[in-house]
Design an enzyme around this catalytic site. Structure first.
Site, PDB file in Angstrom:
ATOM      1  N   ARG A   5      -7.991  -3.328   8.246  1.00 28.60           N
ATOM      2  CA  ARG A   5      -7.616  -2.026   8.805  1.00 28.60           C
ATOM      3  C   ARG A   5      -8.842  -1.119   8.895  1.00 28.60           C
ATOM      4  NH1 ARG A   5      -1.574  -0.678   6.460  1.00 28.60           N
ATOM      5  NH2 ARG A   5      -1.722  -2.335   4.953  1.00 28.60           N
TER       6      ARG A   5
ATOM      7  N   PHE B  22       0.828  -1.211   0.000  1.00 22.95           N
ATOM      8  CA  PHE B  22       0.000   0.000   0.000  1.00 22.95           C
ATOM      9  C   PHE B  22       0.868   1.269   0.000  1.00 22.95           C
ATOM     10  CE2 PHE B  22      -1.903   2.809   3.468  1.00 22.95           C
ATOM     11  CZ  PHE B  22      -2.507   3.679   2.560  1.00 22.95           C
ATOM     12  N   VAL B  23       1.669   1.475   1.026  1.00 27.19           N
ATOM     13  CA  VAL B  23       2.492   2.698   1.104  1.00 27.19           C
ATOM     14  C   VAL B  23       3.588   2.656   0.039  1.00 27.19           C
ATOM     15  CG1 VAL B  23       4.059   4.058   2.552  1.00 27.19           C
ATOM     16  CG2 VAL B  23       2.062   2.960   3.593  1.00 27.19           C
TER      17      VAL B  23
ATOM     18  N   LYS C  82       9.567  -4.418  15.108  1.00 26.25           N
ATOM     19  CA  LYS C  82       9.970  -3.067  14.688  1.00 26.25           C
ATOM     20  C   LYS C  82      10.947  -2.447  15.687  1.00 26.25           C
ATOM     21  CE  LYS C  82       7.628  -2.365  10.842  1.00 26.25           C
ATOM     22  NZ  LYS C  82       8.211  -1.950   9.570  1.00 26.25           N
TER      23      LYS C  82
ATOM     24  N   LEU D 218      10.657  -0.875   3.557  1.00 24.29           N
ATOM     25  CA  LEU D 218       9.256  -0.931   3.989  1.00 24.29           C
ATOM     26  C   LEU D 218       8.747  -2.363   4.132  1.00 24.29           C
ATOM     27  CD1 LEU D 218       9.500   2.038   2.874  1.00 24.29           C
ATOM     28  CD2 LEU D 218       7.140   1.837   2.147  1.00 24.29           C
TER      29      LEU D 218
ATOM     30  N   TYR E 134      24.004  -0.440  13.439  1.00 18.85           N
ATOM     31  CA  TYR E 134      24.797  -0.264  12.206  1.00 18.85           C
ATOM     32  C   TYR E 134      25.258   1.188  12.058  1.00 18.85           C
ATOM     33  CZ  TYR E 134      24.299  -4.846  10.026  1.00 18.85           C
ATOM     34  OH  TYR E 134      24.422  -6.181   9.718  1.00 18.85           O
TER      35      TYR E 134
ATOM     36  N   TYR F 197       5.012  -7.904  15.640  1.00 15.79           N
ATOM     37  CA  TYR F 197       5.142  -6.657  14.877  1.00 15.79           C
ATOM     38  C   TYR F 197       5.807  -5.573  15.727  1.00 15.79           C
ATOM     39  CZ  TYR F 197       3.665  -2.736  11.874  1.00 15.79           C
ATOM     40  OH  TYR F 197       3.621  -1.620  11.063  1.00 15.79           O
TER      41      TYR F 197
ATOM     42  N   ASP G 191      10.022  -7.254  -3.551  1.00 14.33           N
ATOM     43  CA  ASP G 191       8.814  -7.627  -2.801  1.00 14.33           C
ATOM     44  C   ASP G 191       8.558  -9.114  -2.962  1.00 14.33           C
ATOM     45  OD1 ASP G 191       5.937  -7.719  -1.925  1.00 14.33           O
ATOM     46  OD2 ASP G 191       6.215  -5.558  -1.884  1.00 14.33           O
ATOM     47  N   ASN G 192       8.028  -9.748  -1.904  1.00 14.52           N
ATOM     48  CA  ASN G 192       7.666 -11.162  -2.029  1.00 14.52           C
ATOM     49  C   ASN G 192       6.159 -11.339  -2.244  1.00 14.52           C
ATOM     50  OD1 ASN G 192       6.519 -10.678   0.447  1.00 14.52           O
ATOM     51  ND2 ASN G 192       7.561 -12.330   1.530  1.00 14.52           N
TER      52      ASN G 192
HETATM   53  P1  NAD Z   1       1.611  -3.581   3.205  1.00 14.83           P
HETATM   54  O1  NAD Z   1       1.372  -4.874   3.881  1.00 14.83           O
HETATM   55  O2  NAD Z   1       0.582  -3.066   2.265  1.00 14.83           O
HETATM   56  O3  NAD Z   1       3.000  -3.601   2.435  1.00 14.83           O
HETATM   57  C1  NAD Z   1       4.111  -4.337   2.873  1.00 14.83           C
HETATM   58  C2  NAD Z   1       4.823  -4.873   1.639  1.00 14.83           C
HETATM   59  O4  NAD Z   1       5.956  -5.629   2.063  1.00 14.83           O
HETATM   60  C3  NAD Z   1       3.963  -5.811   0.819  1.00 14.83           C
HETATM   61  O5  NAD Z   1       4.086  -5.520  -0.543  1.00 14.83           O
HETATM   62  C4  NAD Z   1       4.513  -7.191   1.143  1.00 14.83           C
HETATM   63  O6  NAD Z   1       4.287  -8.121   0.119  1.00 14.83           O
HETATM   64  C5  NAD Z   1       5.971  -6.870   1.363  1.00 14.83           C
HETATM   65  N1  NAD Z   1       6.644  -7.852   2.222  1.00 14.83           N
HETATM   66  C6  NAD Z   1       6.229  -8.347   3.412  1.00 14.83           C
HETATM   67  N2  NAD Z   1       7.117  -9.219   3.888  1.00 14.83           N
HETATM   68  C7  NAD Z   1       8.138  -9.276   2.990  1.00 14.83           C
HETATM   69  C8  NAD Z   1       9.340 -10.003   2.906  1.00 14.83           C
HETATM   70  N3  NAD Z   1       9.689 -10.872   3.872  1.00 14.83           N
HETATM   71  N4  NAD Z   1      10.140  -9.815   1.826  1.00 14.83           N
HETATM   72  C9  NAD Z   1       9.789  -8.964   0.842  1.00 14.83           C
HETATM   73  N5  NAD Z   1       8.652  -8.248   0.862  1.00 14.83           N
HETATM   74  C10 NAD Z   1       7.837  -8.405   1.924  1.00 14.83           C
HETATM   75  O7  NAD Z   1       1.879  -2.517   4.354  1.00 14.83           O
HETATM   76  P2  NAD Z   1       1.953  -0.935   4.271  1.00 14.83           P
HETATM   77  O8  NAD Z   1       0.764  -0.367   4.948  1.00 14.83           O
HETATM   78  O9  NAD Z   1       2.258  -0.515   2.878  1.00 14.83           O
HETATM   79  O10 NAD Z   1       3.204  -0.664   5.204  1.00 14.83           O
HETATM   80  C11 NAD Z   1       4.501  -0.452   4.659  1.00 14.83           C
HETATM   81  C12 NAD Z   1       5.484  -0.220   5.788  1.00 14.83           C
HETATM   82  O11 NAD Z   1       5.086   0.918   6.560  1.00 14.83           O
HETATM   83  C13 NAD Z   1       5.593  -1.399   6.761  1.00 14.83           C
HETATM   84  O12 NAD Z   1       6.928  -1.567   7.129  1.00 14.83           O
HETATM   85  C14 NAD Z   1       4.771  -0.947   7.956  1.00 14.83           C
HETATM   86  O13 NAD Z   1       5.239  -1.515   9.141  1.00 14.83           O
HETATM   87  C15 NAD Z   1       4.978   0.563   7.926  1.00 14.83           C
HETATM   88  N6  NAD Z   1       3.833   1.250   8.560  1.00 14.83           N
HETATM   89  C16 NAD Z   1       2.653   1.392   7.900  1.00 14.83           C
HETATM   90  C17 NAD Z   1       1.580   2.028   8.537  1.00 14.83           C
HETATM   91  C18 NAD Z   1       0.256   2.222   7.843  1.00 14.83           C
HETATM   92  O14 NAD Z   1      -0.659   2.818   8.448  1.00 14.83           O
HETATM   93  N7  NAD Z   1       0.080   1.781   6.624  1.00 14.83           N
HETATM   94  C19 NAD Z   1       1.730   2.504   9.843  1.00 14.83           C
HETATM   95  C20 NAD Z   1       2.945   2.304  10.476  1.00 14.83           C
HETATM   96  C21 NAD Z   1       4.005   1.702   9.826  1.00 14.83           C
END
Ligand code: NAD
Length: 387
Positions: free
Chosen positions: A211, A38-39, A174, A98, A184, A170, A58-59
């Site tokens: 969500r 998403f982000v 984090k 991300l 690092y 989670y 991405d996986n």
């Molecule tokens: P999302 O689940 O939509 O996206 C995460 C992406 O990471 C996905 O495309 C998924 O396929 C990929 N992924 C997951 N595990 C993986 C792995 N082992 N190897 C490769 N790719 C992998 O989540 P999002 O909402 O887009 O969040 C993105 C980041 O922002 C995350 O790290 C999340 O913790 C952080 N975040 C998001 C929010 C929010 O409100 N959306 C809030 C706080 C933090």
């Protein structure tokens, strides 16, 4: 294009969103892990439009190729299917890290994998940053504050996390990712940035990952009840995804290495968000701006989608024809179900640091952000109803 429906079809004469031409010295090679999420997909859009070379890793666990498919074939864009838990080598100038499922449903599906993604994945990406001398940005989260005893939460607050609960994979994942990042940084001089992201919403959220915003919008569009976990008094501050992307890019471009909260201070209770979203869906439907999905009496049981832009009368006529007295989806009720374990009771960032060191503050009004998101989900719902 941010709200392009998922069914964008590319012809042989493919067109792309406009991409800026950058001088070679200004052009960066950028790795975005989790770039199909998403982000990440919105971040990729912005970086591509700014004229950079972008590699997405991405996986596809919680992301989708479709969210970035509009860049397929562009000379500045590469997509790699890989897992951050494995080592990966690429020459880049910047890494936006991300990759990690972000919704409780997704990250609790395989808690151990979530922990491995956060620990081993972050370690691998920091190792890569060290090796190729790239600047590294970690997308951390407000969840590292746990059930906060300080409100609003400042970056200096150490948090109050349950390390054995169902969300620990989670939250603690984090926290260890942040600890690794600063390990690092201190030990190996890796140039790091840490964004502590608060709740964010917008187009391309997964409609079924549980969500808050997507849950409420989809339920209201379908005429189902909006379910609130708990008594609805928990608070959330919601930020539109385009504001978040601006914050991430500003942070990466800054020289600031301590953690920075990125979020809005518009705090409201979950019950207030539910009411606002339901009323907004109804208002847009009444204006004929979004499609109305109704259950049909067809033998095949398929849903019928009433067209966008159709007037109230035409919609009512069709409903009568469909044998319904009142449009399904007209008024959803708000209902309360059991609270979720360890769901944080309050969430609001103190964003003084982001304002001072990045000159960043959110610019989208809740009204504008929620309307754009409703239009996106309405298009998705209409698309799936018409198959
Ligand atoms: P999302 O689940 O939509 O996206 C995460 C992406 O990471 C996905 O495309 C998924 O396929 C990929 N992924 C997951 N595990 C993986 C792995 N082992 N190897 C490769 N790719 C992998 O989540 P999002 O909402 O887009 O969040 C993105 C980041 O922002 C995350 O790290 C999340 O913790 C952080 N975040 C998001 C929010 C929010 O409100 N959306 C809030 C706080 C933090």
């Amino acid at each position: 294009f941010a709200a392009w429906p998922r069914s964008v079809v590319h012809s042989s004469r493919q067109t792309f969103p406009p991409v800026k031409r950058l001088a070679v010295k200004d052009r960066k090679r950028i790795l975005v892990t989790g770039g199909a999420g998403f982000v990440g997909s919105h971040l990729v859009d912005r970086l591509m439009c700014l004229g950079h070379d972008v590699v997405v890793l991405d996986n596809f666990f919680s992301g989708s190729k479709l969210s970035i498919s509009h860049w397929g074939g562009h000379p500045n864009f590469e997509l790699v299917r890989a897992d951050v838990v494995e080592t990966f080598m690429v020459e880049v100038d910047q890494i936006y890290h991300l990759a990690c499922p972000a919704s409780p449903k997704a990250y609790q599906h395989n808690a151990v994998k979530t922990l491995k993604t956060n620990f081993m994945g972050t370690m691998n990406m920091l190792g890569l940053a060290k090796r190729v001398k790239a600047r590294f940005l970690l997308s951390s989260t407000s969840e590292i504050y746990g059930s906060p005893e300080e409100h609003p939460q400042k970056e200096t607050y150490w948090g109050n996390v349950n390390c054995v609960g169902p969300r620990a994979c989670y939250d603690e994942g984090k926290r260890v990712a942040e600890a690794l990042t600063y390990g690092y940084h201190r030990q190996d001089n890796v140039d790091v940035r840490v964004a502590r992201i608060f709740n964010c919403y917008g187009p391309r959220m997964n409609s079924s990952d549980g969500r808050l915003v997507s849950n409420f919008i989809v339920a209201a569009l379908r005429g189902e009840d909006l379910q609130i976990y708990g008594d609805g008094t928990a608070t959330r501050s919601l930020m539109f995804v385009h504001d978040l992307v601006t914050g991430l890019i500003k942070l990466m471009s800054s020289s600031y290495t301590d953690p920075v909260n990125i979020g809005t201070e518009d705090e409201a209770t979950v019950a207030e968000w539910a009411t606002l979203i339901r009323d907004k869906v109804e208002e847009m439907r009444d204006r004929g701006e979004i499609a109305l999905c109704v259950a049909s009496d067809d033998e095949d049981g398929e849903e019928e989608v009433l067209g966008e832009g159709e007037g109230e009368e035409e919609q009512e006529d069709k409903l009568v024809l469909a044998g319904l007295e009142r449009p399904r989806g007209r008024r959803s009720e708000i209902v309360y179900v059991d609270a979720v374990v360890d769901d944080p009771p309050r969430r609001r960032p103190d964003t003084t640091r982001a304002k001072e060191v990045l000159g960043w503050k959110p610019t989208y009004s809740i009204e504008a952000g929620i309307e754009e998101t409703i239009r996106y989900f309405s298009a998705i719902e209409s698309e799936s109803a018409s198959y």
